[in-house]
Design a protein around this motif. Sequence first.
Motif, PDB file in Angstrom:
ATOM      1  N   PHE A 170      25.111 -18.390  -6.974  1.00 55.92           N
ATOM      2  CA  PHE A 170      24.936 -18.530  -5.528  1.00 55.92           C
ATOM      3  C   PHE A 170      24.662 -17.176  -4.882  1.00 55.92           C
ATOM      4  O   PHE A 170      23.752 -17.029  -4.050  1.00 55.92           O
ATOM      5  CB  PHE A 170      26.190 -19.174  -4.924  1.00 55.92           C
ATOM      6  N   LYS A 206      21.219 -16.018  -5.749  1.00 49.82           N
ATOM      7  CA  LYS A 206      20.184 -16.802  -5.069  1.00 49.82           C
ATOM      8  C   LYS A 206      19.999 -16.337  -3.620  1.00 49.82           C
ATOM      9  O   LYS A 206      18.870 -16.119  -3.174  1.00 49.82           O
ATOM     10  CB  LYS A 206      20.560 -18.285  -5.087  1.00 49.82           C
ATOM     11  N   THR A 207      21.107 -16.153  -2.883  1.00 49.15           N
ATOM     12  CA  THR A 207      20.994 -15.734  -1.480  1.00 49.15           C
ATOM     13  C   THR A 207      20.407 -14.331  -1.375  1.00 49.15           C
ATOM     14  O   THR A 207      19.626 -14.040  -0.457  1.00 49.15           O
ATOM     15  CB  THR A 207      22.365 -15.770  -0.798  1.00 49.15           C
ATOM     16  N   ASN A 247      27.350 -19.588   5.089  1.00 44.44           N
ATOM     17  CA  ASN A 247      27.141 -20.226   3.789  1.00 44.44           C
ATOM     18  C   ASN A 247      28.058 -19.601   2.738  1.00 44.44           C
ATOM     19  O   ASN A 247      28.722 -20.298   1.968  1.00 44.44           O
ATOM     20  CB  ASN A 247      25.671 -20.063   3.389  1.00 44.44           C
ATOM     21  N   PHE A 277      31.186 -21.482   0.870  1.00 45.61           N
ATOM     22  CA  PHE A 277      31.076 -21.648  -0.584  1.00 45.61           C
ATOM     23  C   PHE A 277      32.205 -20.920  -1.308  1.00 45.61           C
ATOM     24  O   PHE A 277      32.843 -21.469  -2.205  1.00 45.61           O
ATOM     25  CB  PHE A 277      29.717 -21.112  -1.053  1.00 45.61           C
ATOM     26  N   SER A 282      28.637 -25.708   3.195  1.00 47.80           N
ATOM     27  CA  SER A 282      27.822 -24.903   2.280  1.00 47.80           C
ATOM     28  C   SER A 282      26.470 -25.562   2.016  1.00 47.80           C
ATOM     29  O   SER A 282      25.423 -24.901   2.048  1.00 47.80           O
ATOM     30  CB  SER A 282      28.574 -24.693   0.958  1.00 47.80           C
ATOM     31  N   TYR A 317      24.225 -25.334   5.237  1.00 45.24           N
ATOM     32  CA  TYR A 317      23.633 -24.013   5.470  1.00 45.24           C
ATOM     33  C   TYR A 317      22.682 -23.600   4.348  1.00 45.24           C
ATOM     34  O   TYR A 317      21.794 -22.765   4.574  1.00 45.24           O
ATOM     35  CB  TYR A 317      24.729 -22.968   5.677  1.00 45.24           C
ATOM     36  N   ASP A 318      22.871 -24.160   3.191  1.00 47.05           N
ATOM     37  CA  ASP A 318      21.914 -23.914   2.110  1.00 47.05           C
ATOM     38  C   ASP A 318      20.526 -24.402   2.517  1.00 47.05           C
ATOM     39  O   ASP A 318      19.519 -23.710   2.340  1.00 47.05           O
ATOM     40  CB  ASP A 318      22.378 -24.636   0.842  1.00 47.05           C
ATOM     41  N   ARG A 319      20.484 -25.606   3.096  1.00 44.28           N
ATOM     42  CA  ARG A 319      19.212 -26.152   3.589  1.00 44.28           C
ATOM     43  C   ARG A 319      18.691 -25.357   4.784  1.00 44.28           C
ATOM     44  O   ARG A 319      17.502 -25.060   4.891  1.00 44.28           O
ATOM     45  CB  ARG A 319      19.385 -27.623   3.975  1.00 44.28           C
ATOM     46  N   THR A 379      17.154 -21.946   3.738  1.00 45.57           N
ATOM     47  CA  THR A 379      15.844 -22.135   3.114  1.00 45.57           C
ATOM     48  C   THR A 379      14.780 -22.412   4.163  1.00 45.57           C
ATOM     49  O   THR A 379      13.694 -21.820   4.140  1.00 45.57           O
ATOM     50  CB  THR A 379      15.899 -23.301   2.108  1.00 45.57           C
TER      51      THR A 379
END
Length: 408
Positions: free
Chosen positions: A159, A162-163, A272, A276, A356, A359-361, A364
């Motif tokens: 995670f 990725k961010t 996020n 998470f 989580s 906010y991931d969506r 993006t």
Amino acid sequence: MAKFSYKARDDRGTLITGVMEGDNARHIYTQLERMGVFPISAKEEKMGASLSANIDLAMFNKVKYDDLIFFTRQLQTVVRAGIPLISGLKALEEQTTNTRLKDAIKGVYQDIDRGHRFSDSLAKHKNVFPEIYISMIMAGEASGSLEEVFGRLSGVLEFQMKTKEMLKSAMRYPVFVISTLVGAFIVLIKFVVPKFAGVFKTAKIALPLPTKILLMISDMAEKYTLPLIMFFVAIAVAYFFYKRSEQGTFTIDRLKLKVPIIGPIILKICMNRFAFMLENLVRSGLPIVQTLEIVSKTVGNEFVADKIRQITSKIEKGKGISKPMREAQIFPPLVLHLVSTGEETGGLEEMLREISIHYDREITYSLTRLTAWIEPIMTAGLSIMVLFMALAIFMPWWNIMGAMKGGG
């Protein structure tokens, strides 16, 4: 304590070599005997020899997320298969190519062999293993769920990677374009404009405004090259040291949140990470106060981190988590509503997971939209600069040609 290179033999007669820290050679012999091996020799390593032996610049050989994720997944497999931890770590050391991680793994299993806990051994290598890594391992040891913790750790590291990559990819294009524009402008001002400056200044014509501005910039760059360089270097150095200070980091991170377009995205990333990390640490069995302390160090913004630490102090005074979060005045209504619901229903982990995912969506979508906005802005900026340079250089020539024709 000094470092000693030692030689020893085990009960099978196999020669063992390595490096160990100790006060003197006798101390090393005692440690080796406790390990169940027969010591042969122990020689202190000199500082000069150590530096020359490690000329591979290990300080620059950082442990990447990929290396740590792969190591963690392998550890999960080791624990699942019932392989002794020391044996598993020795096998992973041989497979690891990153020298810094390799040295850390070796130090960890040597400490475990001396009777130290796994988490305590990891804590000696904080330049390799982050605090969240050590804390989750500690919780896994206490609850006897190391295998599950390794799985969660892999997810946490993936995670974070990725961010970080999402932010890098969003900023790569504008940074490249701006750097190219600045470089092109410097080349034009330093090498191209001076060749025309003499002609323009001696010409008996009224120079257009763009040309006057360009000549003024060129003159300043010519006369004050060294002072300008020193000025920008001084600003960069001052910013670097100010940013490294506690107050500087806090102020800069607070200002980042107020930047149009960028600020809301940074806040979404912080929310996020908050949700998470908090979910995974709570599921790992860590106390909520310790969990929030760790989370505050992983959100990536010191201003938000300070708000989380304020929440921690209020929880210690007997308050729940949702009320202090509301008083912090940094958390969006959606986060406050879901945390409050989770606290009331006993399903805080599930609500944090929903935050989580949401906010991931959102991140993006926001980064995609930012990239879409940046391209036309950069294109417009490039067009304006090219137009300005073209007008500044070519307009005087048109005027000169007109004057020559009129004179003829």
